[in-house]
Design a protein around this motif. Sequence first.
Motif, PDB file in Angstrom:
ATOM      1  N   ALA A 210       0.829  -1.208   0.000  1.00  0.00           N
ATOM      2  CA  ALA A 210       0.000   0.000   0.000  1.00  0.00           C
ATOM      3  C   ALA A 210       0.863   1.258   0.000  1.00  0.00           C
ATOM      4  O   ALA A 210       0.556   2.240  -0.694  1.00  0.00           O
ATOM      5  CB  ALA A 210      -0.936  -0.009   1.214  1.00  0.00           C
ATOM      6  N   PHE A 211       1.934   1.247   0.786  1.00  0.00           N
ATOM      7  CA  PHE A 211       2.858   2.383   0.846  1.00  0.00           C
ATOM      8  C   PHE A 211       3.488   2.639  -0.523  1.00  0.00           C
ATOM      9  O   PHE A 211       3.507   3.773  -1.017  1.00  0.00           O
ATOM     10  CB  PHE A 211       3.934   2.107   1.883  1.00  0.00           C
ATOM     11  CG  PHE A 211       5.019   3.147   1.957  1.00  0.00           C
ATOM     12  CD1 PHE A 211       4.874   4.275   2.745  1.00  0.00           C
ATOM     13  CD2 PHE A 211       6.205   2.999   1.244  1.00  0.00           C
ATOM     14  CE1 PHE A 211       5.879   5.235   2.827  1.00  0.00           C
ATOM     15  CE2 PHE A 211       7.218   3.949   1.310  1.00  0.00           C
ATOM     16  CZ  PHE A 211       7.048   5.063   2.100  1.00  0.00           C
ATOM     17  N   VAL A 212       4.000   1.598  -1.154  1.00  0.00           N
ATOM     18  CA  VAL A 212       4.661   1.766  -2.455  1.00  0.00           C
ATOM     19  C   VAL A 212       3.651   2.176  -3.527  1.00  0.00           C
ATOM     20  O   VAL A 212       3.928   3.056  -4.354  1.00  0.00           O
ATOM     21  CB  VAL A 212       5.407   0.483  -2.855  1.00  0.00           C
ATOM     22  CG1 VAL A 212       5.997   0.620  -4.261  1.00  0.00           C
ATOM     23  CG2 VAL A 212       6.512   0.177  -1.850  1.00  0.00           C
ATOM     24  N   GLU A 213       2.483   1.574  -3.510  1.00  0.00           N
ATOM     25  CA  GLU A 213       1.453   1.967  -4.485  1.00  0.00           C
ATOM     26  C   GLU A 213       1.123   3.445  -4.368  1.00  0.00           C
ATOM     27  O   GLU A 213       0.977   4.145  -5.384  1.00  0.00           O
ATOM     28  CB  GLU A 213       0.192   1.131  -4.273  1.00  0.00           C
ATOM     29  CG  GLU A 213       0.309  -0.299  -4.741  1.00  0.00           C
ATOM     30  CD  GLU A 213      -0.947  -1.110  -4.462  1.00  0.00           C
ATOM     31  OE1 GLU A 213      -1.086  -2.185  -5.070  1.00  0.00           O
ATOM     32  OE2 GLU A 213      -1.767  -0.685  -3.620  1.00  0.00           O
ATOM     33  N   SER A 214       1.017   3.933  -3.147  1.00  0.00           N
ATOM     34  CA  SER A 214       0.718   5.344  -2.928  1.00  0.00           C
ATOM     35  C   SER A 214       1.842   6.233  -3.455  1.00  0.00           C
ATOM     36  O   SER A 214       1.604   7.265  -4.075  1.00  0.00           O
ATOM     37  CB  SER A 214       0.483   5.594  -1.443  1.00  0.00           C
ATOM     38  OG  SER A 214       0.259   6.960  -1.182  1.00  0.00           O
ATOM     39  N   ARG A 215       3.078   5.829  -3.194  1.00  0.00           N
ATOM     40  CA  ARG A 215       4.231   6.635  -3.632  1.00  0.00           C
ATOM     41  C   ARG A 215       4.293   6.692  -5.159  1.00  0.00           C
ATOM     42  O   ARG A 215       4.495   7.743  -5.755  1.00  0.00           O
ATOM     43  CB  ARG A 215       5.531   6.052  -3.106  1.00  0.00           C
ATOM     44  CG  ARG A 215       5.617   5.911  -1.594  1.00  0.00           C
ATOM     45  CD  ARG A 215       5.801   7.214  -0.850  1.00  0.00           C
ATOM     46  NE  ARG A 215       4.633   8.036  -0.747  1.00  0.00           N
ATOM     47  CZ  ARG A 215       3.599   7.805   0.070  1.00  0.00           C
ATOM     48  NH1 ARG A 215       3.583   6.738   0.828  1.00  0.00           N
ATOM     49  NH2 ARG A 215       2.601   8.643   0.141  1.00  0.00           N
ATOM     50  N   VAL A 216       4.128   5.558  -5.794  1.00  0.00           N
ATOM     51  CA  VAL A 216       4.216   5.496  -7.258  1.00  0.00           C
ATOM     52  C   VAL A 216       3.090   6.287  -7.897  1.00  0.00           C
ATOM     53  O   VAL A 216       3.292   7.008  -8.881  1.00  0.00           O
ATOM     54  CB  VAL A 216       4.217   4.035  -7.737  1.00  0.00           C
ATOM     55  CG1 VAL A 216       4.121   3.965  -9.265  1.00  0.00           C
ATOM     56  CG2 VAL A 216       5.479   3.320  -7.260  1.00  0.00           C
TER      57      VAL A 216
END
Length: 220
Positions: A210-216
């Motif tokens: 979820a963190f990486v998806e948000s950043r990307v």
Amino acid sequence: MTEIPLEHVHVAPDDESESAPAVFVLHGRGADEEDLLPVARHLPDGLHVVSLRAPDPLQGGYTWYELDLSGGGLEASQPDAADFRRSLDLVGESVDAAVDEYGLDPARLGLLGFSQGAITSLSLALEEPDRYAWVVALHGYLADAHADLDPDGIEGKPVFVGAGSGDRVIPESRSAAAADRFDEIGAAVTRGSYPGGHGIGQQELSDVVAFVESRVAQEE
């Protein structure tokens, strides 16, 4: 073909666009470049994965550095200074080479590390905060050599710090101290505490994704 100093696995996205984002994956002590690929496979489809192998053989795997145990054993260990410096430099050189080799967007690079890889990732983020758009550091700590750094460019940097409440290799308190320090210097810290030991469980994986998806998504 650009020579990349560290052995690695590169997984390109199915829909590869020009100047694409990437995550550089750094495994833990005694593992190898294949170890975290099951984690990386859950990350956004449009992301290049470059999983690096640490330089030195150890117990059937590899290590980023030897341990300095002079502070009181494993729970108070620190990286050997010379080994650590060499690995930090090798990762930086490998990132630069991979950007050229695989056509990565230099403004959209992330780091994801576990254990020794997390320790290495946190130090890289402090040495070159403008180099990395975000950092995931799982079951690691902030090395003493970098604990006092307060670089320009770290303010607002997204940093995810995950820890295990039952971790006997790197106690949760050490990960929490790293998160506290990044808070102090203005990074945008996301914390995760999980009931397991020195490993990545399902809830931790879900939170990382979820963190990486948000950043990307924010970079697009």
